[in-house]
Design a protein around this motif. Structure first.
Motif, PDB file in Angstrom:
ATOM      1  N   PRO A  31     -12.776  61.085  55.401  1.00 53.65           N
ATOM      2  CA  PRO A  31     -12.939  60.955  53.941  1.00 53.65           C
ATOM      3  C   PRO A  31     -11.607  60.785  53.211  1.00 53.65           C
ATOM      4  CG  PRO A  31     -14.254  62.778  54.795  1.00 53.65           C
ATOM      5  CD  PRO A  31     -13.347  62.352  55.903  1.00 53.65           C
ATOM      6  N   SER A  78     -10.285  71.547  58.064  1.00 49.61           N
ATOM      7  CA  SER A  78      -9.904  70.569  57.037  1.00 49.61           C
ATOM      8  C   SER A  78      -8.393  70.426  56.938  1.00 49.61           C
ATOM      9  CB  SER A  78     -10.486  70.965  55.681  1.00 49.61           C
ATOM     10  OG  SER A  78     -10.028  72.250  55.288  1.00 49.61           O
ATOM     11  N   TYR A 101     -12.623  65.338  59.794  1.00 49.45           N
ATOM     12  CA  TYR A 101     -12.189  65.822  58.490  1.00 49.45           C
ATOM     13  C   TYR A 101     -11.132  64.903  57.862  1.00 49.45           C
ATOM     14  CZ  TYR A 101     -14.762  70.187  59.040  1.00 49.45           C
ATOM     15  OH  TYR A 101     -15.766  71.111  59.176  1.00 49.45           O
ATOM     16  N   VAL A 127     -10.429  57.166  53.571  1.00 48.27           N
ATOM     17  CA  VAL A 127     -11.149  56.278  52.647  1.00 48.27           C
ATOM     18  C   VAL A 127     -10.623  56.460  51.222  1.00 48.27           C
ATOM     19  CG1 VAL A 127     -13.405  55.763  51.630  1.00 48.27           C
ATOM     20  CG2 VAL A 127     -13.215  56.243  54.091  1.00 48.27           C
ATOM     21  N   LEU A 128     -10.358  57.715  50.848  1.00 45.99           N
ATOM     22  CA  LEU A 128      -9.803  57.997  49.515  1.00 45.99           C
ATOM     23  C   LEU A 128      -8.440  57.327  49.340  1.00 45.99           C
ATOM     24  CD1 LEU A 128      -9.926  59.534  46.810  1.00 45.99           C
ATOM     25  CD2 LEU A 128      -8.899  61.496  47.990  1.00 45.99           C
TER      26      LEU A 128
END
Length: 300
Positions: free
Chosen positions: A44, A231, A41, A47-48
């Motif tokens: 991503p 998350s 989780y 990467v953001l």
């Protein structure tokens, strides 16, 4: 105040929050599933983070090289298994003691930093680190008689060995991550740290997905169903890792990890308010020694 100090304190707080959330998830996901959510989780978001630094702030993305990949993979594997050991440790002892055992990491990180990177430590810094670790040992013996025999028994127990092994492997991971970030050679420490974080979490996610597909596919389904709570672990994990990576790109590993022992202060707060665990005088004394070690390190 140098930038690495508040960054490290933030990393310690976020790491403690992530560990507390993982302890709660372990009952429903198991040790490996609760460990995976940190990476799966978090990827991503990592990467953001790189995308924002590149597209908004304007930092150039550094070119990868074989030396970077080697250290990133070593660090990623070490962090996976250290996390699994730590999450398993929470099932053997309470949250505070489990975390305290893993805090032998600064001395081990100092040793690995010296052996692998040639990093030097002043006598005052070494003394401060030792004071902090003595505090950790005092906490580990908080509910046992104070004697050399009791200390040896506590250190030789299964719980202590797992905790110390977790700390040692986390130490290897920290040194490997600093080596990976430095191998990028620019454009700046923040982007080097962010790129390292994104690459490592991507590798860790893929590695653990393949592992779970080969051994227990139902575990992947349980992780997916727990996306709300998982998350949060990923968010705390990736923000904490971003802070750790940035701090270790700015300062030698041993200093960052030693200051990071302030996490134990947050740990005791979580034990008291979240898990309703109570502290005795020895545990409080150990905590004060750790804080004293941190202050001594900064003065040194």
């Amino acid at each position: 105040m140098e930038a690495w100090i508040p960054i490290t304190i933030a990393a310690a707080f976020l790491q403690n929050l992530r560990s507390a959330l993982q302890k709660r998830l372990r009952s429903s996901l198991g040790t490996r599933g609760a460990s995976f959510v940190r990476f799966g989780y978090g990827f991503p978001l990592a990467v953001l983070y790189v995308g924002v630094l590149h597209g908004v702030v304007g930092y150039a993305v550094p070119d990868l090289n074989l030396r970077f990949v080697f250290w990133a993979v070593i660090g990623g594997l070490a962090q996976i298994y250290a996390t699994i050991l730590l999450v398993h440790l929470f099932s053997l002892r309470n949250f505070a003691v489990g975390t305290a055992y893993s805090k032998t990491e600064p001395v081990q990180a100092a040793l690995f930093g010296f052996l692998l990177l040639g990093e030097k430590l002043t006598a005052g810094a070494v003394f401060a680190i030792v004071v902090g670790v003595v505090g950790v040992m005092l906490i580990s013996m908080a509910r046992s008689p104070l004697s050399p025999k009791s200390l040896l028994t506590a250190l030789a127990s299964r719980t202590a060995l797992i905790g110390i092994a977790s700390g040692g492997i986390f130490g290897i991971s920290a040194v490997a991550y600093r080596s990976a970030a430095l191998a990028l050679e620019g454009p700046n420490p923040v982007m080097q740290a962010a790129t390292t974080l994104a690459f490592v979490t991507g590798f860790q996610t893929l590695y653990m997905l393949v592992w779970m597909l080969a051994t227990d596919r139902g575990e992947i389904l349980r992780v997916a169903k727990s996306w709300r709570s998982s998350s949060l672990v990923g968010l705390a994990g990736v923000l904490g890792s971003a802070c750790w990576f940035t701090a270790m790109a700015l300062q030698p590993v041993a200093y960052v990890r030693a200051l990071g022992q302030i996490e134990l202060v947050f740990t005791f707060m979580a034990s008291w308010f979240m898990f309703k665990e109570r502290l005795n005088l020895r545990e409080l004394s150990g905590c004060l020694l750790i804080v004293g070690g941190i202050l001594g390190l900064l003065l040194a």
